[in-house]
Design an enzyme around this catalytic site. Structure first.
Site, short mmCIF file in Angstrom:
data_model
loop_
_atom_site.label_atom_id
_atom_site.label_comp_id
_atom_site.label_asym_id
_atom_site.label_seq_id
_atom_site.Cartn_x
_atom_site.Cartn_y
_atom_site.Cartn_z
N TYR A 1 -9.70 -42.36 -40.46
CA TYR A 1 -8.66 -43.36 -40.21
C TYR A 1 -8.85 -44.50 -41.21
O TYR A 1 -9.82 -45.25 -41.14
CB TYR A 1 -8.79 -43.86 -38.78
N THR B 1 -4.33 -45.98 -28.76
CA THR B 1 -3.44 -46.09 -27.60
C THR B 1 -4.19 -45.82 -26.31
O THR B 1 -3.84 -46.33 -25.25
CB THR B 1 -2.26 -45.11 -27.74
N LYS C 1 -5.69 -40.38 -41.82
CA LYS C 1 -4.72 -41.10 -41.00
C LYS C 1 -4.53 -42.48 -41.62
O LYS C 1 -5.48 -43.23 -41.82
CB LYS C 1 -5.21 -41.24 -39.55
#
Length: 305
Positions: free
Chosen positions: A144, A57, A170
């Site tokens: 991730y 983000t 994640k």
């Protein structure tokens, strides 16, 4: 600033909602540190459990290593005493190691390790990549799993057994069978963070699979709503969760899905809609149209009223 031991960091991050703030740019698309710091101070004031600087983000994919270091240092200096700041490690193994070590020097609390750039890799290759970063720093590392670096359950278990500073996974895939296999094999050795775009959509079902928290992009511009949603998820209040999905999240998704890359662009537009000037995104992302911004502003007015 005192370093947070990896296990303590894991406990703190698992205890609440996680913020993945946008990175502000000026009119020339250079990093706008004053606006970024102002945003972080506002984000930290609402009781979030962790702040992930220069993440997805935060358009970390568009930042140079030097810019990432500047962003991380600004975040640590501005809010590091209030909330753990987790820094990114991106690209190939050598670059990820360099970024992780720079983040440790900057005072970050932990590392979010992104998939290696572009290339496909075997599970053995991904193990070597993750281990190299874990062994290069004393910080807690969250890996991730997404795109070209989807970690199988056996891989996650091997990494957890061999790397004590690996504290979390994640999930950017949302494969129920894969998460079930992983949690069944690894259990609470790791924390599990929901990492799909607009993670609120998946938060309630993934809670049953051990995913106790998630990265909330919505927290950037409607933090009170994001925290209410998170509380309803943790309470397994299906009525409240689906009410908020219908009232805000699903209509929001309808706007987000109008163009590729809007998962980030819509967050900056949301900030502007609430009077906090999110600014523009860097290429290859594109900003929302005037009409889409108006649609988003009307939707936000409903949830804030």
């Amino acid at each position: 600033m005192n370093r947070i031991p990896p296990l303590e960091l894991a406990a703190r991050l698992a205890s609440g909602l996680l913020s993945f703030p946008v990175t502000h740019f000026d009119d020339n698309l250079a990093f706008d540190e004053p606006r970024y710091r102002e945003h972080l101070a506002w984000q930290a004031s609402h009781g979030v459990a962790g702040l992930f600087a220069a993440g997805g983000t935060g358009e970390g994919f568009s930042l140079t290593s030097a810019e990432i270091d500047t962003v991380v240092r600004a975040a640590v200096d501005e809010v590091g005493t209030l909330v753990p700041v987790v820094a990114p490690a991106t690209g190939g193994t050598a670059q990820a190691i360099a970024q992780a070590q720079a983040a440790e020097t900057a005072g970050a609390a932990g590392i979010l390790l992104f998939p290696p750039y572009l290339t496909e890799a075997s599970q053995a290759g991904l193990i070597a990549h993750v281990e190299a970063v874990c062994r290069a720093t004393g910080l807690g590392v969250i890996v991730y799993s997404r795109a070209n670096a989807v970690l199988e359950d056996v891989t996650v278990a091997e990494l957890a057994d061999r790397n004590p500073t690996l504290i979390g996974l994640k999930d950017g895939i949302g494969d129920i069978e894969q998460m079930t296999r992983t949690y069944a094999r690894v259990g609470d050795r790791l924390i599990y963070v929901g990492g799909l775009p607009t993670a609120e959509t998946f938060a309630l079902p993934l809670l049953q699979l051990g995913v106790s928290t998630y990265s909330s992009a919505l927290y950037n511009f409607v933090p009170e709503f994001a925290l209410r949603f998170y509380s309803a998820v943790r309470a397994q209040d299906r009525t409240a969760v689906y009410g908020m999905l219908n009232d805000f999240v699903i209509p929001y998704l309808d706007i987000r899905d109008r163009a590729r890359g809007y998962a980030v662009s819509i967050i900056k537009a949301g900030l502007t809609a609430v009077g906090r000037d999110g600014g523009r995104v860097r290429p290859p992302l594109t900003d929302l149209t005037t009409e889409e911004r108006a649609d988003l502003a009307r939707l936000i007015d409903k949830v804030r009223s």
